[in-house]
Design a protein around this motif. Structure first.
Motif, PDB file in Angstrom:
ATOM      1  N   GLN A 155       3.852  -1.937  -3.389  1.00  0.00           N
ATOM      2  CA  GLN A 155       4.121  -2.396  -4.711  1.00  0.00           C
ATOM      3  C   GLN A 155       2.853  -3.092  -5.334  1.00  0.00           C
ATOM      4  O   GLN A 155       2.091  -3.277  -4.617  1.00  0.00           O
ATOM      5  CB  GLN A 155       5.059  -3.624  -4.435  1.00  0.00           C
ATOM      6  N   PRO A 156       2.770  -3.199  -6.585  1.00  0.00           N
ATOM      7  CA  PRO A 156       1.313  -3.568  -7.276  1.00  0.00           C
ATOM      8  C   PRO A 156       1.177  -4.950  -6.458  1.00  0.00           C
ATOM      9  O   PRO A 156       1.881  -5.768  -6.402  1.00  0.00           O
ATOM     10  CB  PRO A 156       1.937  -3.729  -8.720  1.00  0.00           C
ATOM     11  N   GLY A 157      -0.125  -5.227  -6.188  1.00  0.00           N
ATOM     12  CA  GLY A 157      -0.376  -6.587  -5.812  1.00  0.00           C
ATOM     13  C   GLY A 157      -0.594  -6.473  -4.237  1.00  0.00           C
ATOM     14  O   GLY A 157      -1.283  -7.441  -3.717  1.00  0.00           O
ATOM     15  N   GLU A 158       0.002  -5.445  -3.695  1.00  0.00           N
ATOM     16  CA  GLU A 158      -0.265  -5.286  -2.056  1.00  0.00           C
ATOM     17  C   GLU A 158      -1.437  -4.980  -1.633  1.00  0.00           C
ATOM     18  O   GLU A 158      -1.965  -4.016  -2.413  1.00  0.00           O
ATOM     19  CB  GLU A 158       0.945  -4.547  -1.584  1.00  0.00           C
ATOM     20  N   GLU A 159      -2.123  -5.165  -0.455  1.00  0.00           N
ATOM     21  CA  GLU A 159      -3.296  -5.093  -0.202  1.00  0.00           C
ATOM     22  C   GLU A 159      -3.233  -4.607   1.470  1.00  0.00           C
ATOM     23  O   GLU A 159      -2.486  -5.277   2.091  1.00  0.00           O
ATOM     24  CB  GLU A 159      -4.212  -6.260  -0.217  1.00  0.00           C
ATOM     25  N   ILE A 160      -3.918  -3.499   1.716  1.00  0.00           N
ATOM     26  CA  ILE A 160      -3.564  -2.938   3.018  1.00  0.00           C
ATOM     27  C   ILE A 160      -5.323  -2.804   3.686  1.00  0.00           C
ATOM     28  O   ILE A 160      -6.193  -2.417   3.059  1.00  0.00           O
ATOM     29  CB  ILE A 160      -3.366  -1.414   3.085  1.00  0.00           C
ATOM     30  N   ALA A 161      -5.168  -3.440   4.586  1.00  0.00           N
ATOM     31  CA  ALA A 161      -6.664  -3.596   5.262  1.00  0.00           C
ATOM     32  C   ALA A 161      -6.823  -2.119   6.113  1.00  0.00           C
ATOM     33  O   ALA A 161      -6.000  -1.660   6.834  1.00  0.00           O
ATOM     34  CB  ALA A 161      -7.003  -4.704   6.152  1.00  0.00           C
ATOM     35  N   GLY A 162      -8.027  -1.790   6.157  1.00  0.00           N
ATOM     36  CA  GLY A 162      -8.402  -0.489   7.075  1.00  0.00           C
ATOM     37  C   GLY A 162      -8.733  -1.052   8.460  1.00  0.00           C
ATOM     38  O   GLY A 162      -8.910  -2.166   8.711  1.00  0.00           O
ATOM     39  N   GLY A 163      -8.435  -0.103   9.555  1.00  0.00           N
ATOM     40  CA  GLY A 163      -8.060   1.169   9.414  1.00  0.00           C
ATOM     41  C   GLY A 163      -6.652   1.274   9.148  1.00  0.00           C
ATOM     42  O   GLY A 163      -5.989   0.782  10.175  1.00  0.00           O
ATOM     43  N   ALA A 164      -6.242   2.198   8.321  1.00  0.00           N
ATOM     44  CA  ALA A 164      -4.835   2.361   8.077  1.00  0.00           C
ATOM     45  C   ALA A 164      -4.602   3.788   7.334  1.00  0.00           C
ATOM     46  O   ALA A 164      -5.681   4.278   7.005  1.00  0.00           O
ATOM     47  CB  ALA A 164      -4.266   1.301   7.249  1.00  0.00           C
ATOM     48  N   ILE A 165      -3.345   4.089   7.562  1.00  0.00           N
ATOM     49  CA  ILE A 165      -3.294   5.694   7.062  1.00  0.00           C
ATOM     50  C   ILE A 165      -1.884   5.318   6.036  1.00  0.00           C
ATOM     51  O   ILE A 165      -0.857   4.827   6.254  1.00  0.00           O
ATOM     52  CB  ILE A 165      -2.817   6.669   8.063  1.00  0.00           C
ATOM     53  N   LEU A 166      -2.242   5.625   4.723  1.00  0.00           N
ATOM     54  CA  LEU A 166      -1.246   5.662   3.798  1.00  0.00           C
ATOM     55  C   LEU A 166      -0.565   7.110   3.427  1.00  0.00           C
ATOM     56  O   LEU A 166      -1.544   8.312   3.299  1.00  0.00           O
ATOM     57  CB  LEU A 166      -1.506   5.060   2.649  1.00  0.00           C
ATOM     58  N   GLU A 167       0.607   7.562   3.704  1.00  0.00           N
ATOM     59  CA  GLU A 167       1.162   8.683   3.346  1.00  0.00           C
ATOM     60  C   GLU A 167       2.267   8.895   2.172  1.00  0.00           C
ATOM     61  O   GLU A 167       3.084   7.911   2.099  1.00  0.00           O
ATOM     62  CB  GLU A 167       1.858   9.414   4.698  1.00  0.00           C
ATOM     63  N   SER A 168       1.856   9.747   1.230  1.00  0.00           N
ATOM     64  CA  SER A 168       2.763  10.005   0.198  1.00  0.00           C
ATOM     65  C   SER A 168       3.479  11.319   0.511  1.00  0.00           C
ATOM     66  O   SER A 168       3.022  11.879   1.406  1.00  0.00           O
ATOM     67  CB  SER A 168       2.215  10.273  -1.215  1.00  0.00           C
ATOM     68  N   ALA A 169       4.440  11.619  -0.323  1.00  0.00           N
ATOM     69  CA  ALA A 169       5.169  13.059  -0.200  1.00  0.00           C
ATOM     70  C   ALA A 169       4.078  14.154  -0.290  1.00  0.00           C
ATOM     71  O   ALA A 169       4.307  15.272   0.210  1.00  0.00           O
ATOM     72  CB  ALA A 169       6.284  13.081  -1.084  1.00  0.00           C
TER      73      ALA A 169
END
Length: 658
Positions: free
Chosen positions: A617-631
């Motif tokens: 959602q807008p405003g959310e923050e993800i710290a690395g290392g991480a993988i974000l997957e879309s379709a």
């Protein structure tokens, strides 16, 4: 009513289907043997995603279809166009008017034996003898580009009349004849000659494909015109499209999409990176506008006319990795496995190691969620080819080999970006990287870090970004006329006004051919003017024209210097997809967590969280290392970086301490 935007890539064909409120991305395999097939496949897949079982039923609900194709780029890259003949002024058969004595179009677009010089004034018998020689050589199209035709095209017209009198349209032996003075309004003969050769070389293959696509649509029940993407960022009917207009139109649409977001975010210095299956392209957006160059090179053919600055690298997901037998060094590209058989991990018969195989081996790509799960990747096949083709020849482990392949790709792109930054005189710390295309987000952090850039953006529609650029495109025609006229005297201002009037009438004529009344047409004139003291320094004056009113010399009073180039942009607004701003709240992103897997981040492998891009959602923050997957694509966030989801659903990547 729906709008459909389709962009053909080297490996995958992208579609964006919108009702104005939401947009649905679609990807299908590109069919290089016939691009109208993947065009139809994309339409069918989009109709299915929207709940239509019948394509014809869906097309009844479609308001417009815009298509950006790679047909002309493919023809030029593969040198698969027709055999051309060229008639020039005698004495220029071997230089084609190039001041340096050699025009690369000779030998690539036209064979030396098919260039014949003519004397002026025109002798019809000499012309017909030349044409007979060309036809004997198998020529199917003839260009005529004579010295001085920019000011006086009468000799070119006389030569054309002589040919058409002998080979009229109703005979099978009719010879298509193209005049340089009709296609290009530039003073120098070299530019006119090159542009006329390019257009003649590309015309036939493009016309065949576009009219076939339009006929297929008619048979399926679509009654509106098919609109074709142009390199000027607009679209036009098939019948109002010149072949040269479509060169690199797809990648350029991505640049116009980037310019849209650069203006939205108020960013002055943007470097764009578009990575697909076969190529990576680097472009520049300055103050929300595309940066142009007059020194473009299209597959070895120089085009000395204002063109979008776009540097291409033969590098993409399908790039082949191998070890040079002589040097023992890793090679990556320029060969690509393309759409078929593709990388070995596609399990479609590929036998070479590719960048995609290495990214899968490193854990950056999902084996079970590639293209939203529509294609399962085979890690074992990737391991086998990397071991055989790279790891064993280098004497390294499979992980080390995969990492070396990925690092080579990132460094190649970063080096190009640094060169572009230096050319622009920009500092990396003051610049933002926009990464898009099917593989662009994968490169974002790694390339930005190597180039010294601390801020990058990846997009919700990254995987179909050029299709998004098409979705905000209007019907556009651009007319250019080279000049070298001072504005000091009333007589010269009158001459400039005469040229503007001819351009205005031509624009309105073409727009009537598109089906638009003059009242719907916006006319914007740009004049490139040289400084009276520094002739090499150019400024740009902009003037809005009334569609139904001629320009008077008084309107040019504020212009000082010499008019070098006039550019008239005629536009009719079309329905657009608008990215919706969304509200949200700061959260941890834990609700979007899909699972975890082992990922290699350089020298360190770690159990890494995997998030669903669509669930953030807008405003959310993800710290690395991480993988974000879309379709449709993957967004790695490297250690030392963070990703902030903004109100447009795009990811703002920031390097810590940057």
């Amino acid at each position: 009513m729906y709008t459909v935007d389709i962009d053909v890539g080297g490996t995958l064909t992208d579609g964006l289907f919108s009702d104005g409120r939401k947009a649905i991305p679609v990807k299908v395999d590109t069919t290089p043997h016939d691009l109208t097939v993947c065009f139809q496949d994309c339409l069918t897949a989009g109709a299915h995603e929207l709940g239509f079982s019948d394509l014809g039923e869906f097309l009844q609900q479609v308001n417009l279809i815009r298509w950006s194709t790679t047909i002309t780029s493919n023809v030029l890259a593969q040198r698969s166009g027709p055999r051309l003949g060229l008639l020039v002024s005698r004495g220029h058969e071997r230089d084609l008017y190039a001041p340096q004595g050699s025009n690369p179009a000779l030998g690539s677009l036209v064979a030396p034996e098919n260039v014949i010089g003519l004397t002026c004034p025109i002798d019809p018998q000499e012309v017909l003898l030349a044409v007979k020689t060309l036809l004997t050589n198998g020529v199917r199209r003839i260009c005529i580009s004579l010295e001085g035709a920019y000011l006086d095209p009468s000799h070119e017209l006389a030569a054309k009349r002589a040919i058409e009198a002998q080979y009229p349209d109703h005979f099978l032996g009719t010879v298509p004849v193209l005049l340089g003075s009709e296609l290009s309004h530039y003073p120098d003969a070299e530019t006119r000659t090159t542009q006329s050769l390019l257009n003649a070389y590309l015309h036939g293959p493009l016309a065949s494909a576009l009219y076939k696509a339009e006929d297929d649509l008619r048979e399926a029940g679509y009654e509106r015109p098919l609109l074709i993407g142009h390199a000027n960022g607009g679209v036009a009917r098939v019948s109002k499209t010149k072949a040269i207009d479509t060169l690199e139109a797809g990648p350029t649409m991505g640049l116009f999409a980037a310019a849209h977001f650069a203006r939205t975010y108020g960013l002055a210095h943007v470097i764009t990176l578009d990575v697909g299956g076969t190529t990576a392209k680097v472009g520049v957006i300055q103050e929300g506008r595309l940066v142009m160059t007059s020194e473009a090179d299209l597959f070895g053919v120089p085009v000395k006319a204002p063109t979008v600055l776009l540097q291409s690298i033969a590098l993409g997901g399908g790039s082949v990795a191998s070890v040079d037998a002589a040097s023992g060094q890793l090679r990556l590209g320029p060969e690509s496995m393309g759409a078929y058989p593709g990388p070995a991990c596609y399990d479609l018969g590929g036998t070479e190691a590719t960048l995609t195989d290495s990214l899968l081996t490193l854990g950056w790509l999902p084996a079970d969620y590639f293209l939203g799960g529509k294609r399962k990747l085979n890690p074992q096949r990737a391991h086998e080819v990397i071991t055989a083709r790279v790891a064993e020849p280098l004497g390294k482990s499979i992980e080390q080999a995969a990492l070396e392949i990925a690092n080579r790709a990132f460094q190649l792109v970063a080096t190009t970006i640094r060169e572009v930054l230096e050319r622009m005189g920009w500092q990396p710390k003051d610049s933002t990287l926009f990464a898009f295309g099917g593989n662009g987000p994968i490169f974002a952090c790694s390339v930005a870090e190597r180039a010294g850039i601390a801020h990058a953006l990846v997009f919700d529609l990254s995987a179909v970004f050029s299709a998004f650029g098409s979705s905000i495109a209007d019907v556009v025609h651009v007319y250019e006329h080279g000049l070298n006229l001072s504005l000091a005297a009333d007589e010269d201002r009158h001459l400039v006004c005469e040229v503007i009037e001819r351009m205005r009438r031509e624009a309105l004529h073409d727009m009537r051919g598109e089906g638009f009344a003059p009242e719907r047409v916006r006319l914007q004139l740009e004049a490139e003017i040289s400084d009276p003291q520094e002739k090499e320094k150019l400024s740009t004056a902009v003037l809005e024209l009334a569609p139904t009113t001629s320009v008077e010399p008084a309107a040019l009073q504020a212009w000082e210097g010499k008019v070098v180039l006039l550019r008239l942009r005629a536009t009719v607004a079309m329905p657009h997809y608008e990215a919706i701003r969304r509200s949200g709240k700061v959260a941890s992103g834990e609700g979007a967590m899909r699972g975890q897997r082992t990922v290699s981040w350089g020298s360190v492998s770690a159990i890494t969280p995997v998030y669903s891009w669509e669930a953030l959602q807008p405003g959310e923050e993800i710290a690395g290392g991480a993988i974000l997957e879309s379709a449709w694509t993957t967004y790695p966030v490297l250690p030392g970086w963070s990703l902030h989801m903004d109100e447009y659903g795009n990811g703002q990547l920031q390097r810590k301490g940057g």
